[in-house]
Design a protein around this motif. Sequence first.
Motif, PDB file in Angstrom:
ATOM      1  N   GLY A  32       0.898  -1.208   0.175  1.00  0.00           N
ATOM      2  CA  GLY A  32       0.119   0.033  -0.042  1.00  0.00           C
ATOM      3  C   GLY A  32       0.978   1.265   0.053  1.00  0.00           C
ATOM      4  O   GLY A  32       1.659   1.465   0.926  1.00  0.00           O
ATOM      5  N   VAL A  33       0.812   1.917  -0.995  1.00  0.00           N
ATOM      6  CA  VAL A  33       1.466   3.391  -1.059  1.00  0.00           C
ATOM      7  C   VAL A  33       0.631   4.552  -0.529  1.00  0.00           C
ATOM      8  O   VAL A  33      -0.469   4.718  -1.205  1.00  0.00           O
ATOM      9  CB  VAL A  33       1.710   3.603  -2.634  1.00  0.00           C
ATOM     10  N   GLU A  34       1.322   5.290   0.376  1.00  0.00           N
ATOM     11  CA  GLU A  34       0.324   6.711   0.778  1.00  0.00           C
ATOM     12  C   GLU A  34       0.971   7.709   0.290  1.00  0.00           C
ATOM     13  O   GLU A  34       2.251   7.814  -0.355  1.00  0.00           O
ATOM     14  CB  GLU A  34       0.581   6.564   2.485  1.00  0.00           C
ATOM     15  N   ARG A  35       0.543   8.921   0.556  1.00  0.00           N
ATOM     16  CA  ARG A  35       0.775  10.092  -0.172  1.00  0.00           C
ATOM     17  C   ARG A  35       2.274  10.641   0.046  1.00  0.00           C
ATOM     18  O   ARG A  35       2.959  11.252  -0.648  1.00  0.00           O
ATOM     19  CB  ARG A  35      -0.249  11.293   0.160  1.00  0.00           C
ATOM     20  N   GLU A  36       2.804  10.671   1.498  1.00  0.00           N
ATOM     21  CA  GLU A  36       3.972  10.998   1.654  1.00  0.00           C
ATOM     22  C   GLU A  36       4.921   9.949   1.466  1.00  0.00           C
ATOM     23  O   GLU A  36       6.312  10.424   1.728  1.00  0.00           O
ATOM     24  CB  GLU A  36       3.817  11.400   3.335  1.00  0.00           C
ATOM     25  N   ASP A  37       4.767   8.867   1.034  1.00  0.00           N
ATOM     26  CA  ASP A  37       5.816   8.158   0.492  1.00  0.00           C
ATOM     27  C   ASP A  37       6.744   8.455  -0.568  1.00  0.00           C
ATOM     28  O   ASP A  37       6.519   9.285  -1.317  1.00  0.00           O
ATOM     29  CB  ASP A  37       5.254   6.480   0.289  1.00  0.00           C
ATOM     30  N   ASN A  38       8.034   7.791  -0.574  1.00  0.00           N
ATOM     31  CA  ASN A  38       9.177   8.278  -1.405  1.00  0.00           C
ATOM     32  C   ASN A  38       9.927   7.075  -1.495  1.00  0.00           C
ATOM     33  O   ASN A  38       9.637   5.953  -0.981  1.00  0.00           O
ATOM     34  CB  ASN A  38       9.809   9.559  -1.006  1.00  0.00           C
ATOM     35  N   ARG A  39      11.073   7.085  -2.446  1.00  0.00           N
ATOM     36  CA  ARG A  39      11.995   6.052  -2.684  1.00  0.00           C
ATOM     37  C   ARG A  39      12.721   5.810  -1.403  1.00  0.00           C
ATOM     38  O   ARG A  39      13.028   4.396  -1.329  1.00  0.00           O
ATOM     39  CB  ARG A  39      12.841   6.634  -3.707  1.00  0.00           C
ATOM     40  N   ALA A  40      13.022   6.495  -0.659  1.00  0.00           N
ATOM     41  CA  ALA A  40      13.833   6.092   0.826  1.00  0.00           C
ATOM     42  C   ALA A  40      12.883   5.210   1.444  1.00  0.00           C
ATOM     43  O   ALA A  40      13.249   4.291   2.083  1.00  0.00           O
ATOM     44  CB  ALA A  40      14.134   7.368   1.562  1.00  0.00           C
ATOM     45  N   ARG A  41      11.508   5.673   1.555  1.00  0.00           N
ATOM     46  CA  ARG A  41      10.583   4.747   2.395  1.00  0.00           C
ATOM     47  C   ARG A  41      10.481   3.513   1.495  1.00  0.00           C
ATOM     48  O   ARG A  41      10.464   2.176   2.503  1.00  0.00           O
ATOM     49  CB  ARG A  41       9.493   5.350   2.395  1.00  0.00           C
ATOM     50  N   ALA A  42      10.425   3.276   0.258  1.00  0.00           N
ATOM     51  CA  ALA A  42      10.289   1.984  -0.594  1.00  0.00           C
ATOM     52  C   ALA A  42      11.619   1.297  -0.111  1.00  0.00           C
ATOM     53  O   ALA A  42      11.652   0.192   0.070  1.00  0.00           O
ATOM     54  CB  ALA A  42      10.181   2.166  -1.791  1.00  0.00           C
ATOM     55  N   ASP A  43      12.711   1.875  -0.205  1.00  0.00           N
ATOM     56  CA  ASP A  43      14.073   1.179   0.163  1.00  0.00           C
ATOM     57  C   ASP A  43      14.113   0.519   1.633  1.00  0.00           C
ATOM     58  O   ASP A  43      14.602  -0.845   1.815  1.00  0.00           O
ATOM     59  CB  ASP A  43      15.079   2.364   0.175  1.00  0.00           C
ATOM     60  N   LYS A  44      13.681   1.372   2.621  1.00  0.00           N
ATOM     61  CA  LYS A  44      13.319   0.914   3.997  1.00  0.00           C
ATOM     62  C   LYS A  44      12.453  -0.366   3.949  1.00  0.00           C
ATOM     63  O   LYS A  44      12.777  -1.395   4.849  1.00  0.00           O
ATOM     64  CB  LYS A  44      12.943   2.035   4.771  1.00  0.00           C
ATOM     65  N   ASP A 136       1.479 -20.179   5.545  1.00  0.00           N
ATOM     66  CA  ASP A 136       2.287 -20.955   6.281  1.00  0.00           C
ATOM     67  C   ASP A 136       2.179 -20.660   7.743  1.00  0.00           C
ATOM     68  O   ASP A 136       2.839 -19.630   8.088  1.00  0.00           O
ATOM     69  CB  ASP A 136       3.587 -21.212   5.945  1.00  0.00           C
ATOM     70  N   GLY A 137       1.411 -21.282   8.572  1.00  0.00           N
ATOM     71  CA  GLY A 137       1.566 -20.856   9.912  1.00  0.00           C
ATOM     72  C   GLY A 137       0.077 -20.739  10.540  1.00  0.00           C
ATOM     73  O   GLY A 137      -0.200 -21.499  11.524  1.00  0.00           O
ATOM     74  N   PRO A 138      -0.837 -19.809  10.322  1.00  0.00           N
ATOM     75  CA  PRO A 138      -0.415 -18.451   9.569  1.00  0.00           C
ATOM     76  C   PRO A 138       0.441 -17.594  10.247  1.00  0.00           C
ATOM     77  O   PRO A 138       0.497 -17.463  11.264  1.00  0.00           O
ATOM     78  CB  PRO A 138      -1.827 -17.936   9.337  1.00  0.00           C
ATOM     79  N   VAL A 139       1.552 -16.842   9.362  1.00  0.00           N
ATOM     80  CA  VAL A 139       2.216 -16.105   9.852  1.00  0.00           C
ATOM     81  C   VAL A 139       2.041 -14.577   9.024  1.00  0.00           C
ATOM     82  O   VAL A 139       2.115 -14.724   7.698  1.00  0.00           O
ATOM     83  CB  VAL A 139       3.693 -16.377   9.892  1.00  0.00           C
ATOM     84  N   THR A 140       1.544 -13.407   9.939  1.00  0.00           N
ATOM     85  CA  THR A 140       1.107 -12.375   8.935  1.00  0.00           C
ATOM     86  C   THR A 140       1.746 -11.356   9.776  1.00  0.00           C
ATOM     87  O   THR A 140       1.377 -11.324  11.006  1.00  0.00           O
ATOM     88  CB  THR A 140      -0.336 -12.401   8.738  1.00  0.00           C
ATOM     89  N   PHE A 141       2.346 -10.319   9.040  1.00  0.00           N
ATOM     90  CA  PHE A 141       2.856  -9.189   9.849  1.00  0.00           C
ATOM     91  C   PHE A 141       2.693  -7.772   8.913  1.00  0.00           C
ATOM     92  O   PHE A 141       2.517  -7.776   7.601  1.00  0.00           O
ATOM     93  CB  PHE A 141       4.349  -9.254  10.228  1.00  0.00           C
ATOM     94  N   LEU A 142       2.014  -6.609   9.478  1.00  0.00           N
ATOM     95  CA  LEU A 142       2.114  -5.361   8.813  1.00  0.00           C
ATOM     96  C   LEU A 142       3.375  -4.553   9.022  1.00  0.00           C
ATOM     97  O   LEU A 142       3.511  -4.088  10.387  1.00  0.00           O
ATOM     98  CB  LEU A 142       0.702  -4.680   9.448  1.00  0.00           C
ATOM     99  N   LEU A 143       4.212  -4.610   8.155  1.00  0.00           N
ATOM    100  CA  LEU A 143       5.307  -3.387   8.100  1.00  0.00           C
ATOM    101  C   LEU A 143       5.063  -2.326   7.650  1.00  0.00           C
ATOM    102  O   LEU A 143       4.379  -1.982   6.558  1.00  0.00           O
ATOM    103  CB  LEU A 143       6.513  -4.264   7.243  1.00  0.00           C
ATOM    104  N   GLU A 144       5.496  -1.163   8.197  1.00  0.00           N
ATOM    105  CA  GLU A 144       5.457   0.215   7.746  1.00  0.00           C
ATOM    106  C   GLU A 144       6.754   0.814   7.820  1.00  0.00           C
ATOM    107  O   GLU A 144       7.659   0.779   8.546  1.00  0.00           O
ATOM    108  CB  GLU A 144       4.509   0.850   8.623  1.00  0.00           C
ATOM    109  N   SER A 145       6.829   1.572   6.834  1.00  0.00           N
ATOM    110  CA  SER A 145       8.161   2.529   6.819  1.00  0.00           C
ATOM    111  C   SER A 145       8.069   3.832   6.493  1.00  0.00           C
ATOM    112  O   SER A 145       7.056   4.570   6.394  1.00  0.00           O
ATOM    113  CB  SER A 145       9.021   1.980   5.379  1.00  0.00           C
TER     114      SER A 145
END
Length: 145
Positions: A32-44, A136-145
């Motif tokens: 999911g891409v938000e308004r304030e996102d940029n390449r640095a956040r994508a890299d993270k 698998d698990g199930p194993v689910t995580f929400l990651l944010e940058s």
Amino acid sequence: MKGLLQRVRQARVEVNGEVVGSIDQGLLVLIGVEREDNRARADKLLHKLLNYRVFSDAQGRMNRSLKDVGGGLLLVSQFTLAADTKSGLRPSFSSAAPPALGEELYDYLLTQAREQHSEVACGRFGADMQVYLQNDGPVTFLLES
């Protein structure tokens, strides 16, 4: 930028009945891409996806990353992941990136992933996709940058 990762035994994405991306063991990640996102956040976010320890070691503990196990990475754009659901009974998409920025950052993330990892597959940006997975698990995580 948000990434909803699911550890899978296998996953695939279809568009109009055609498989456009598939992996065996690895991670299916809805992006999911938000308004304030940029390449640095994508890299993270990519760094987290490749190195987040969600796979079991010999003792059954989650101590191994996608890089460690050599699994596949399936990236799928998902506009609705950027929704604000804090109030009311209808999601608000005011925080979601406009389509042009969303596609630009999703494509950037995909390009970087392919440069840094051997097995990367993807869905199709903006398409009506059907996603199939064996969690698998199930194993689910929400990651944010």
